[in-house]
Scaffold this active site. Structure first.
Site, PDB file in Angstrom:
ATOM      1  N   TYR A   7     -11.662   5.096 -17.184  1.00 26.97           N
ATOM      2  CA  TYR A   7      -9.959   5.293 -17.221  1.00 26.97           C
ATOM      3  C   TYR A   7      -9.350   6.277 -17.874  1.00 26.97           C
ATOM      4  CZ  TYR A   7      -4.578   4.013 -15.660  1.00 26.97           C
ATOM      5  OH  TYR A   7      -3.447   3.909 -14.727  1.00 26.97           O
ATOM      6  N   VAL A  15     -11.415   8.720  -0.618  1.00 25.31           N
ATOM      7  CA  VAL A  15     -10.392   9.745  -1.444  1.00 25.31           C
ATOM      8  C   VAL A  15     -11.698   9.871  -2.277  1.00 25.31           C
ATOM      9  CG1 VAL A  15      -8.061   9.364  -0.744  1.00 25.31           C
ATOM     10  CG2 VAL A  15      -9.086   8.353  -2.831  1.00 25.31           C
ATOM     11  N   GLY A  39      -3.594   6.144  -1.836  1.00 26.05           N
ATOM     12  CA  GLY A  39      -3.323   5.043  -1.351  1.00 26.05           C
ATOM     13  C   GLY A  39      -1.742   4.182  -1.437  1.00 26.05           C
TER      14      GLY A  39
HETATM   15  P1  NAP Z   1      -2.435  -0.200  -7.233  1.00 22.95           P
HETATM   16  O1  NAP Z   1      -1.562  -1.692  -6.665  1.00 22.95           O
HETATM   17  O2  NAP Z   1      -3.742  -1.465  -6.882  1.00 22.95           O
HETATM   18  O3  NAP Z   1      -2.599   0.552  -5.409  1.00 22.95           O
HETATM   19  C1  NAP Z   1      -3.834   0.850  -5.795  1.00 22.95           C
HETATM   20  C2  NAP Z   1      -4.060   2.357  -4.596  1.00 22.95           C
HETATM   21  O4  NAP Z   1      -5.181   2.629  -4.434  1.00 22.95           O
HETATM   22  C3  NAP Z   1      -4.112   0.923  -3.198  1.00 22.95           C
HETATM   23  O5  NAP Z   1      -3.327   1.433  -2.317  1.00 22.95           O
HETATM   24  C4  NAP Z   1      -6.139   1.329  -3.052  1.00 22.95           C
HETATM   25  O6  NAP Z   1      -6.013   0.874  -1.487  1.00 22.95           O
HETATM   26  C5  NAP Z   1      -5.948   2.868  -3.074  1.00 22.95           C
HETATM   27  N1  NAP Z   1      -6.429   2.904  -3.764  1.00 22.95           N
HETATM   28  C6  NAP Z   1      -7.442   2.769  -4.512  1.00 22.95           C
HETATM   29  N2  NAP Z   1      -9.051   3.196  -3.970  1.00 22.95           N
HETATM   30  C7  NAP Z   1      -9.108   4.802  -2.737  1.00 22.95           C
HETATM   31  C8  NAP Z   1     -10.161   4.975  -2.353  1.00 22.95           C
HETATM   32  N3  NAP Z   1     -10.996   4.933  -2.676  1.00 22.95           N
HETATM   33  N4  NAP Z   1      -9.519   5.738  -1.300  1.00 22.95           N
HETATM   34  C9  NAP Z   1      -8.421   5.082  -0.816  1.00 22.95           C
HETATM   35  N5  NAP Z   1      -7.408   5.342  -1.665  1.00 22.95           N
HETATM   36  C10 NAP Z   1      -7.667   4.272  -2.626  1.00 22.95           C
HETATM   37  O7  NAP Z   1      -2.140   0.858  -8.358  1.00 22.95           O
HETATM   38  P2  NAP Z   1      -0.901   0.955  -8.876  1.00 22.95           P
HETATM   39  O8  NAP Z   1      -0.089   0.472  -9.945  1.00 22.95           O
HETATM   40  O9  NAP Z   1       0.281   1.057  -7.611  1.00 22.95           O
HETATM   41  O10 NAP Z   1      -0.990   2.656  -9.145  1.00 22.95           O
HETATM   42  C11 NAP Z   1      -0.899   3.610  -8.579  1.00 22.95           C
HETATM   43  C12 NAP Z   1      -1.160   5.397  -9.839  1.00 22.95           C
HETATM   44  O11 NAP Z   1      -0.291   4.371 -10.185  1.00 22.95           O
HETATM   45  C13 NAP Z   1      -2.742   5.204  -9.618  1.00 22.95           C
HETATM   46  O12 NAP Z   1      -3.424   6.309  -9.971  1.00 22.95           O
HETATM   47  C14 NAP Z   1      -2.578   4.355 -11.620  1.00 22.95           C
HETATM   48  O13 NAP Z   1      -3.640   4.765 -11.965  1.00 22.95           O
HETATM   49  C15 NAP Z   1      -1.177   5.350 -11.363  1.00 22.95           C
HETATM   50  N6  NAP Z   1      -0.890   4.736 -13.261  1.00 22.95           N
HETATM   51  C16 NAP Z   1      -0.765   3.188 -13.070  1.00 22.95           C
HETATM   52  C17 NAP Z   1       0.084   2.173 -14.012  1.00 22.95           C
HETATM   53  C18 NAP Z   1       0.452   0.752 -13.926  1.00 22.95           C
HETATM   54  O14 NAP Z   1       1.124   0.621 -14.587  1.00 22.95           O
HETATM   55  N7  NAP Z   1       0.871   0.513 -12.438  1.00 22.95           N
HETATM   56  C19 NAP Z   1       0.013   2.723 -15.284  1.00 22.95           C
HETATM   57  C20 NAP Z   1      -0.461   4.296 -15.083  1.00 22.95           C
HETATM   58  C21 NAP Z   1      -0.480   5.199 -13.735  1.00 22.95           C
HETATM   59  P3  NAP Z   1      -6.669   0.517  -0.785  1.00 22.95           P
HETATM   60  O15 NAP Z   1      -6.203  -1.482  -1.378  1.00 22.95           O
HETATM   61  O16 NAP Z   1      -6.192   0.300   0.525  1.00 22.95           O
HETATM   62  O17 NAP Z   1      -8.095   0.687  -0.866  1.00 22.95           O
END
Ligand code: NAP
Length: 250
Positions: free
Chosen positions: A158, A67, A15
């Site tokens: 989630y 993934v 991701g």
């Molecule tokens: P984001 O901006 O929504 O990005 C999500 C990423 O996951 C994207 O690069 C997307 O790639 C990839 N992804 C989704 N489904 C996929 C799949 N089936 N196969 C491969 N890649 C996939 O999210 P983020 O905020 O950066 O979050 C990153 C991580 O941190 C996540 O695990 C999230 O749950 C965790 N997190 C985030 C927060 C927050 O506040 N932002 C808080 C706690 C935890 P594509 O677009 O190319 O599909």
């Protein structure tokens, strides 16, 4: 940590096209690692990242794999080992949120969120751990969430998935410890990415008031912890989950 520590390390970040994963891939690549930036749908974004970094003489390439799909993950890991013969660092970052109250949740919303946040960690860690066991070293870092511990309404899917990541981390840390592999998780609070943009402004302001450090986090706040856990400074840390939440979970 020595600046040169990451030079030539082979890193897989899942991701990595957007948000936190993108920032992790970028930082490791700027520190000299050979990075495979996994993505699924955001080809334009990941291509832009790779092109920008290649112009700075970094070693980074994009690899599309869903993934949640074990076969695609197996192929991706084969591709990396054929090309680089090793994988030093895995960052399980891919994630997805589909918040709805449980009574209204569709089976699809449940399954998609469990698959992208938890099944993916099983898929990727399984195949990468086989490589790391052979090389008798490796660092695995999975991105969980504060939501796993807080019980936020609307996040049954989630929170269950992210709680699963923490439990998975503890088991796998025990299984892989004797092979010199450290397995840890990070639990971010609210981090400024697209994922957070779905929140309305008033709830966000209310939320910020409850954060002891008085702000939401940035992707760079997560990068710092990844660099620490992925380095030799963290060689005696395994099975842990570090909260990066500005104190919200205190
Ligand atoms: P984001 O901006 O929504 O990005 C999500 C990423 O996951 C994207 O690069 C997307 O790639 C990839 N992804 C989704 N489904 C996929 C799949 N089936 N196969 C491969 N890649 C996939 O999210 P983020 O905020 O950066 O979050 C990153 C991580 O941190 C996540 O695990 C999230 O749950 C965790 N997190 C985030 C927060 C927050 O506040 N932002 C808080 C706690 C935890 P594509 O677009 O190319 O599909």
């Amino acid at each position: 940590m020595e600046e040169s520590y990451f030079k030539n390390k082979v890193v897989l970040v899942t991701g990595a096209s957007r948000g936190i994963g993108r920032a992790i891939a970028e930082s490791l690549s700027l520190l000299g690692a050979r990075v495979v930036a996994n993505y699924n749908k955001s080809e334009k974004e990941v291509t832009e990242l790779v092109d920008t970094l290649k112009r700075k003489n970094c070693s980074i390439e994009a690899y599309r794999a869903d993934v949640t799909n074990g076969k695609e993950v197996e192929k991706m890991v084969d591709f990396i080992t054929e090309k680089y013969q090793e994988i030093d660092i895995l960052v399980n970052n891919a994630g997805l949120k589909k918040d709805t109250f449980l009574a209204m949740m569709s089976d699809e919303d449940w399954e998609d969120v469990i698959d992208v946040n938890l099944k993916s960690v099983y898929n990727v860690t399984k195949w990468v751990s086989r490589v790391m066991i052979r090389q008798r070293k490796g660092k695995i870092i999975s991105i969980s969430s504060l939501s796993a511990l807080r019980g936020l309404p609307g996040q049954a899917n989630y929170a269950a998935a992210k709680g699963g990541v923490i439990s998975f981390t503890r088991v796998v840390a025990r299984e892989l410890g004797r092979f010199g592999i450290q397995v840890n998780a990070l639990a971010p609070g609210f981090i400024e990415t697209e994922m957070l943009q779905s929140m309305n402004k008033e709830s966000l302001e209310e939320l910020i008031q409850g954060i002891p450090l008085g702000r939401v986090g940035t992707a760079q706040d997560i990068v710092g912890a990844v660099l620490f856990l992925a380095s030799d400074r963290a060689d005696y840390i395994t099975g842990q989950t570090i909260l990066i939440d500005g104190g919200l979970g205190i």
